[in-house]
Design a protein around this motif. Structure first.
Motif, PDB file in Angstrom:
ATOM      1  N   TRP A 185      -3.763   2.041  -7.392  1.00 41.61           N
ATOM      2  CA  TRP A 185      -4.402   0.971  -6.631  1.00 41.61           C
ATOM      3  C   TRP A 185      -4.109   1.120  -5.147  1.00 41.61           C
ATOM      4  CZ3 TRP A 185      -0.512  -1.813  -4.336  1.00 41.61           C
ATOM      5  CH2 TRP A 185       0.730  -1.795  -4.966  1.00 41.61           C
ATOM      6  N   HIS A 186      -5.072   0.657  -4.358  1.00 40.97           N
ATOM      7  CA  HIS A 186      -4.953   0.722  -2.897  1.00 40.97           C
ATOM      8  C   HIS A 186      -5.497  -0.563  -2.285  1.00 40.97           C
ATOM      9  CE1 HIS A 186      -3.622   4.850  -2.838  1.00 40.97           C
ATOM     10  NE2 HIS A 186      -4.459   5.033  -3.845  1.00 40.97           N
ATOM     11  N   ASP A 234      -9.757  -5.561   0.509  1.00 37.90           N
ATOM     12  CA  ASP A 234     -10.551  -4.592  -0.234  1.00 37.90           C
ATOM     13  C   ASP A 234      -9.555  -3.884  -1.150  1.00 37.90           C
ATOM     14  OD1 ASP A 234     -12.554  -2.791  -1.024  1.00 37.90           O
ATOM     15  OD2 ASP A 234     -12.010  -1.382   0.557  1.00 37.90           O
ATOM     16  N   VAL A 235      -9.751  -4.036  -2.452  1.00 37.99           N
ATOM     17  CA  VAL A 235      -8.831  -3.469  -3.436  1.00 37.99           C
ATOM     18  C   VAL A 235      -9.557  -2.377  -4.195  1.00 37.99           C
ATOM     19  CG1 VAL A 235      -7.372  -3.958  -5.436  1.00 37.99           C
ATOM     20  CG2 VAL A 235      -7.674  -5.698  -3.652  1.00 37.99           C
ATOM     21  N   ARG A 236      -8.910  -1.241  -4.307  1.00 34.76           N
ATOM     22  CA  ARG A 236      -9.487  -0.125  -5.037  1.00 34.76           C
ATOM     23  C   ARG A 236      -8.492   0.332  -6.101  1.00 34.76           C
ATOM     24  NH1 ARG A 236      -8.923   5.097  -4.043  1.00 34.76           N
ATOM     25  NH2 ARG A 236      -8.206   4.754  -1.919  1.00 34.76           N
ATOM     26  N   GLU A 291       0.828  -1.213   0.000  1.00 35.19           N
ATOM     27  CA  GLU A 291       0.000   0.000   0.000  1.00 35.19           C
ATOM     28  C   GLU A 291       0.863   1.265   0.000  1.00 35.19           C
ATOM     29  OE1 GLU A 291      -2.928   2.837   0.096  1.00 35.19           O
ATOM     30  OE2 GLU A 291      -3.084   0.732  -0.508  1.00 35.19           O
ATOM     31  N   ASP A 311     -11.942   4.437  -9.138  1.00 32.70           N
ATOM     32  CA  ASP A 311     -13.274   4.324  -8.535  1.00 32.70           C
ATOM     33  C   ASP A 311     -13.761   2.878  -8.442  1.00 32.70           C
ATOM     34  OD1 ASP A 311     -13.457   7.072  -8.240  1.00 32.70           O
ATOM     35  OD2 ASP A 311     -14.390   7.352 -10.211  1.00 32.70           O
ATOM     36  N   GLU A 312     -13.023   1.939  -9.031  1.00 30.01           N
ATOM     37  CA  GLU A 312     -13.435   0.537  -9.036  1.00 30.01           C
ATOM     38  C   GLU A 312     -12.986  -0.161  -7.749  1.00 30.01           C
ATOM     39  OE1 GLU A 312     -12.630  -3.510 -11.644  1.00 30.01           O
ATOM     40  OE2 GLU A 312     -12.044  -1.575 -12.464  1.00 30.01           O
ATOM     41  N   ARG A 313     -13.911  -0.937  -7.167  1.00 28.24           N
ATOM     42  CA  ARG A 313     -13.597  -1.706  -5.952  1.00 28.24           C
ATOM     43  C   ARG A 313     -13.777  -3.188  -6.237  1.00 28.24           C
ATOM     44  NH1 ARG A 313     -12.998   1.367  -1.444  1.00 28.24           N
ATOM     45  NH2 ARG A 313     -13.760   3.487  -1.568  1.00 28.24           N
ATOM     46  N   GLN A 314     -12.849  -3.974  -5.686  1.00 29.44           N
ATOM     47  CA  GLN A 314     -12.905  -5.425  -5.838  1.00 29.44           C
ATOM     48  C   GLN A 314     -12.473  -6.066  -4.531  1.00 29.44           C
ATOM     49  OE1 GLN A 314     -10.648  -7.060  -9.061  1.00 29.44           O
ATOM     50  NE2 GLN A 314     -11.130  -5.389 -10.440  1.00 29.44           N
ATOM     51  N   ASP A 315     -12.868  -7.311  -4.369  1.00 33.39           N
ATOM     52  CA  ASP A 315     -12.349  -8.132  -3.282  1.00 33.39           C
ATOM     53  C   ASP A 315     -11.249  -9.008  -3.850  1.00 33.39           C
ATOM     54  OD1 ASP A 315     -14.077  -7.318  -1.225  1.00 33.39           O
ATOM     55  OD2 ASP A 315     -15.632  -8.688  -1.912  1.00 33.39           O
ATOM     56  N   ARG A 347      -6.618  -2.657   1.440  1.00 35.29           N
ATOM     57  CA  ARG A 347      -6.981  -2.582   2.852  1.00 35.29           C
ATOM     58  C   ARG A 347      -7.369  -3.983   3.303  1.00 35.29           C
ATOM     59  NH1 ARG A 347     -11.609  -2.310   5.758  1.00 35.29           N
ATOM     60  NH2 ARG A 347     -12.914  -2.123   3.911  1.00 35.29           N
TER      61      ARG A 347
END
Length: 137
Positions: free
Chosen positions: A72-73, A91-93, A29, A96-100, A75
């Protein structure tokens, strides 16, 4: 039959693995590439089953992450460790897109990460431009 001291060692290994897993996400991160390198075994293997890509070795794995596109970020949503294995739900961002993502780590007795398996929600073809770092299987 119980081996004296075996429970203490397993707890110690679990604590070491848990810390390595948390540090892995934190350093990714922060884009702390030297810090990340210090967590990885020389012969670390990174696999992405959905794209059937594998990266072998610390330098290639670092380069893959350094070159990965986008803002990308990561958590940690959940981290479970047992002995030399850890499972992370992230939790991947990216923008504006979020994915697991689900990540499995194997950590050696010395506390170095020797294997990383990244699972993403759905299979997809790999994006172009990283063929020089991966092998398909």
């Amino acid at each position: 039959m119980s081996v004296p001291g075996s429970r203490v060692r397993a707890v110690s290994d679990t604590a070491l693995t848990r810390q390595a897993a948390q540090d892995y996400v934190d350093r990714l991160e922060r884009r702390d590439w030297p810090g990340l390198a210090g967590l990885l075994a020389d012969d670390v293997t990174y696999e992405m089953p959905q794209t059937r890509e594998r990266i072998r070795g610390r330098e290639a794995f670092l380069r893959f992450n350094i070159e990965y596109p986008g803002d990308w970020h990561l958590r940690v949503r959940r981290l479970v460790a047992d002995g030399g294995s850890a499972a992370l739900w992230l939790d991947v961002r990216v923008g504006d897109e979020r994915q697991d993502a689900c990540v499995w780590l194997e950590v050696s007795e010395g506390g170095l990460i020797s294997r990383v398996i990244d699972h993403w929600p759905e299979p997809y073809d790999p994006p172009p431009g990283r063929e020089h770092l991966v092998e398909r299987w």
